[in-house]
Scaffold this motif. Structure first.
Motif, PDB file in Angstrom:
ATOM      1  N   ASP A   1     -15.274  39.394 -53.883  1.00 26.74           N
ATOM      2  CA  ASP A   1     -13.971  39.468 -53.224  1.00 26.74           C
ATOM      3  C   ASP A   1     -13.826  40.798 -52.477  1.00 26.74           C
ATOM      4  N   VAL A   2     -14.253  41.896 -53.103  1.00 27.28           N
ATOM      5  CA  VAL A   2     -14.196  43.199 -52.437  1.00 27.28           C
ATOM      6  C   VAL A   2     -15.049  43.192 -51.178  1.00 27.28           C
ATOM      7  N   LEU A   3     -16.247  42.617 -51.265  1.00 23.53           N
ATOM      8  CA  LEU A   3     -17.151  42.612 -50.114  1.00 23.53           C
ATOM      9  C   LEU A   3     -16.643  41.692 -49.012  1.00 23.53           C
ATOM     10  N   ARG A   4     -16.089  40.557 -49.354  1.00 24.76           N
ATOM     11  CA  ARG A   4     -15.538  39.659 -48.328  1.00 24.76           C
ATOM     12  C   ARG A   4     -14.415  40.320 -47.552  1.00 24.76           C
ATOM     13  N   ARG A   5     -13.614  41.114 -48.263  1.00 24.87           N
ATOM     14  CA  ARG A   5     -12.506  41.805 -47.596  1.00 24.87           C
ATOM     15  C   ARG A   5     -12.937  43.121 -46.961  1.00 24.87           C
TER      16      ARG A   5
END
Length: 476
Positions: A415-419
């Protein structure tokens, strides 16, 4: 005389070198005075503290003069208080407050009241010249307001009616909340007579204001809303729930305060009336709805309506998955029925639409077997931004269910990387490292990526996020 031994000598030497009141006493008064005088040449705050300490030995008159002198100096200042000067000023003001409330009050209560009033009067000047982001200054002035209220009680032959007018004047000049604690502290000094006068003054002001144009309008600010807010505080001070209700209704939108009213009615042994208030509709957020439910439960229990209370607990749990409602519900069931009811609660949680909420309940109850089933079946539906629920659940599952814990850590990291939230890359790295520590415990399942496959996929999908990969490699 017994020998100390090597360790005893070391301990004694360590004590002799330690800075303590006992060690300083050994220097003697003359030597301490020399050291302090030398230090005051570069420390103005220490010099002021010492002057106050010396003045306190000469009675209240000199101490009051020293305090007033410093307060006037601060009050005359006009320059902006920079961030590095704010905390030292807060410490100095707090020291002056303690001196007034302590030494000066013991020597001369009237002088203490006058100086505390002057200190409180500095609030506007100080706040206008600073940015009190830390809240340090606000806390000093709120405490000064409370001290002033307590100091009034030490005055002999005080006039409660005059004190009521003084409280109102302080409220009128309050622009920063410095009098938030004044009324409660001033209660004993005001007494019934002063409280009645203050209520009369507030109600007289309220009578001069126009009624809201709509019955459902709540007016805040320094008009009707502010006056009714003060009237509610005054009602609480006297323990008068009917006056509290009247003040709330005078401000408009009384249903928004239904919980506050119901809580007071229950406390005063009037649960039936509390239920009537709780039946009023409210557009407040979920936390207020939970609070109203808890108040309704307290009222039902007070009325002996235990079946209704049990039904409400179960409905509340079904809606919010709240353990604080499920536990008393299970305790209230006959023997052996609680086991079946708990299984029903777990099944309901597994089917709940909010997967993160369900996971938090199951991991915290704890029913880790059910939490594992939920994660394995629905981890792709979970919101990785909800680290406050997912990360504790992953840690709880790690020992018995490493695959579920791994999936949760992956959800959080991806989730951190997608954002592309670079500020949170350190947390994503931490989750990936947690996955690595669990890698050897993962079962061989066709639908479960190995740690190597997971890293390879991250490289393909997020290979250009150099900040993340640099941090991850540094960890290695």
């Amino acid at each position: 005389m017994p020998s100390l031994g090597r360790s005893g000598i070391k301990k004694a030497a360590s004590r002799s070198r330690a800075l303590s009141a006992e060690a300083l006493e050994q220097l003697g008064a003359a030597r301490l005075a020399e050291l302090l005088m030398a230090q005051t040449k570069g420390d103005a705050a220490l010099a002021r503290t010492l002057r106050l300490a010396i003045a306190s030995t000469d009675g209240g008159g000199r101490l009051a003069a020293e305090v007033e002198k410093r307060l006037r100096t601060i009050g005359r200042s006009r320059g902006f208080i920079t961030w590095d000067k704010l905390r030292p000023l807060a410490r100095e003001l707090d020291g002056l407050r303690e001196t007034i409330a302590g030494s000066l009050a013991a020597a001369d209560p009237r002088a203490a009241v006058a100086q505390m009033r002057q200190l409180l009067g500095l609030a506007g000047n100080v706040f206008e010249r600073s940015d009190d982001g830390s809240g340090a200054l606000g806390e000093v002035f709120r405490q000064a307001g409370a001290d002033l209220g307590r100091l009034w009680a030490s005055l002999p032959h005080r006039d409660p009616l005059a004190l009521a007018r003084e409280v109102l004047a302080l409220w009128d000049s309050d622009g920063y909340g410095e009098t938030d604690r004044l009324l409660e502290a001033a209660g004993p000094a005001l007494g019934p007579e002063g409280q009645a006068e203050l209520r009369r003054l507030l109600e007289a002001r309220l009578a001069t204001l126009p009624r809201p144009r709509k019955s459902d309008v709540f007016e805040s600010g320094h008009g009707r809303g502010q006056i009714t807010f003060r009237l509610r505080d005054l009602a609480d001070l006297g323990g008068d729930v009917d006056a509290y209700i009247a003040a709330t209704e005078a401000g408009g939108r009384a249903e928004n305060f239904a919980g506050d009213i119901a809580e007071r009615l229950i406390t005063h042994g009037r649960p039936h009336e509390a239920l009537i208030w709780l039946d009023r509709p409210s557009g407040r957020h979920e936390s207020e709805a939970i609070r109203r439910t808890d108040l309704r439960l307290a009222a039902l229990e007070a009325l002996g309506q235990r079946e209704e209370a049990q039904a409400l607990r179960w409905d509340a749990f079904r809606r919010w998955l709240t353990p604080q409602h499920l536990r008393p519900y299970l305790r209230g069931l006959p023997d052996f029925d609680d086991v079946e009811a708990e299984d029903r609660a777990v099944a309901h949680a597994l089917a709940h639409a909010d997967r993160n909420l369900a996971l938090s309940f199951l991991a915290g109850w704890p029913r880790l077997d059910a939490a594992n089933r939920l994660v394995r079946a629905h981890h792709e539906e979970m919101d990785g931004r909800d680290y406050g629920r997912l990360r504790p659940a992953a840690e709880a599952l790690a020992e018995r269910y490493p695959a579920a814990a791994t999936l949760l850590h992956r959800v959080l990291a991806e989730d951190v990387l997608r954002r592309a939230s670079s500020r949170q890359y350190t947390y994503a790295v931490r989750d990936v490292r947690s996955c690595a520590s669990l890698a050897l415990l993962l079962p061989m399942e066709p639908d479960l990526e190995s740690h190597e496959m997971f890293l390879a996929r991250l490289r393909r999908e997020h290979g250009r996020k150099a900040g993340f990969w640099t941090l991850l490699e540094d960890e290695n």
